[in-house]
Write a protein that holds these residues in place. Structure first.
Motif, PDB file in Angstrom:
ATOM      1  N   PRO A   1       3.655  58.355  17.038  1.00 26.73           N
ATOM      2  CA  PRO A   1       4.669  57.518  17.678  1.00 26.73           C
ATOM      3  C   PRO A   1       6.011  58.237  17.761  1.00 26.73           C
ATOM      4  N   ASP A   2       6.884  57.699  18.572  1.00 29.59           N
ATOM      5  CA  ASP A   2       8.257  58.209  18.623  1.00 29.59           C
ATOM      6  C   ASP A   2       8.831  58.186  17.214  1.00 29.59           C
TER       7      ASP A   2
ATOM      8  N   SER B   1      -2.703  59.181  23.785  1.00 28.40           N
ATOM      9  CA  SER B   1      -1.417  58.498  23.650  1.00 28.40           C
ATOM     10  C   SER B   1      -1.226  57.307  24.581  1.00 28.40           C
TER      11      SER B   1
ATOM     12  N   GLN C   1      -2.141  53.996  23.135  1.00 30.38           N
ATOM     13  CA  GLN C   1      -1.304  53.610  21.989  1.00 30.38           C
ATOM     14  C   GLN C   1      -0.010  52.949  22.452  1.00 30.38           C
ATOM     15  N   TYR C   2       0.420  53.297  23.673  1.00 30.12           N
ATOM     16  CA  TYR C   2       1.693  52.797  24.209  1.00 30.12           C
ATOM     17  C   TYR C   2       1.503  51.683  25.235  1.00 30.12           C
TER      18      TYR C   2
ATOM     19  N   THR D   1      13.690  55.569  15.088  1.00 32.25           N
ATOM     20  CA  THR D   1      13.699  55.063  16.466  1.00 32.25           C
ATOM     21  C   THR D   1      14.842  54.097  16.743  1.00 32.25           C
TER      22      THR D   1
ATOM     23  N   ILE E   1       7.788  49.826  18.479  1.00 35.74           N
ATOM     24  CA  ILE E   1       7.317  50.967  17.690  1.00 35.74           C
ATOM     25  C   ILE E   1       6.342  50.572  16.581  1.00 35.74           C
TER      26      ILE E   1
ATOM     27  N   VAL F   1       2.966  50.386  18.222  1.00 37.20           N
ATOM     28  CA  VAL F   1       2.512  51.742  18.548  1.00 37.20           C
ATOM     29  C   VAL F   1       2.051  52.459  17.284  1.00 37.20           C
ATOM     30  N   TYR F   2       2.824  52.354  16.223  1.00 37.06           N
ATOM     31  CA  TYR F   2       2.485  52.972  14.942  1.00 37.06           C
ATOM     32  C   TYR F   2       1.117  52.482  14.447  1.00 37.06           C
TER      33      TYR F   2
ATOM     34  N   TYR G   1      -1.788  53.824  16.511  1.00 33.47           N
ATOM     35  CA  TYR G   1      -2.136  55.196  16.113  1.00 33.47           C
ATOM     36  C   TYR G   1      -2.901  55.198  14.788  1.00 33.47           C
TER      37      TYR G   1
END
Length: 172
Positions: free
Chosen positions: A7-8, A66, A69-70, A116, A130, A133-134, A137
């Motif tokens: 993730p970011d 990815s 995930q987003y 983030t 986030i 997303v985390y 993942y």
């Protein structure tokens, strides 16, 4: 094929720069911008990159991994042929057959949340997405943990011996 995912705010850019410097490898062009916009037709890009097979190539994220995930972002890149179960299954089969090195940058969630708070995607506040997303993942990785060519990398407590071992294996 070396894929750095996460993730970011997870330390991917810093790790990729270290890998580039230490292993004299240059990252491949991205399919998705840092603002989460498609730079090329993603499904074509995935097919082209997978056709190259295993090789000493470095990816800052790989859209097959990815994009799903987003999916919680408003302007998601998971569309087109990526929503065709037959095509998607074929691409995942090719990815698995290649057996790429996958390094999932995943420090503790609180670290990612903190990192983030100052990061935005084209004006989109990532803090509202986030955690999802985390966890996406984390779940993706847990489903594949049996694979010896994968690792979680936490820049707060890096396992440099494991990372070096995977890089030597990919280089050989």
């Amino acid at each position: 094929m070396i894929v750095v995912e996460g993730p970011d705010g997870a330390g991917k850019t810093t790790l990729i720069e270290q890998i580039e410097a230490e292993w004299a490898i240059t990252r491949e062009p991205r399919a998705v911008s840092k603002e989460a916009k498609s730079l090329v037709p993603i499904d074509d890009w995935i097919e082209t990159e997978l056709e190259k097979g295993f090789g000493f190539r470095l990816y800052d994220r790989f859209a097959l991994v990815s994009s799903p995930q987003y999916m919680s972002l408003p302007d998601r890149t998971f569309r087109g042929r990526m929503t065709d179960v037959d095509w998607l299954s074929q691409m995942h089969h090719k990815f698995k057959k290649i057996d790429p090195v996958v390094i999932l940058c995943l420090p503790p969630l609180q670290t990612v949340l903190r990192n983030t708070q100052v990061d935005t995607h084209d004006g989109l506040d990532m803090t509202q997405h986030i955690e999802t997303v985390y966890l996406n993942y984390l779940n993706w990785f847990a489903e594949r943990w049996y694979n010896s060519s994968m690792m979680i990398y936490n820049y707060e407590d890096p396992n440099m011996a494991r990372l070096s071992g995977l890089m030597r294996w990919a280089h050989a």
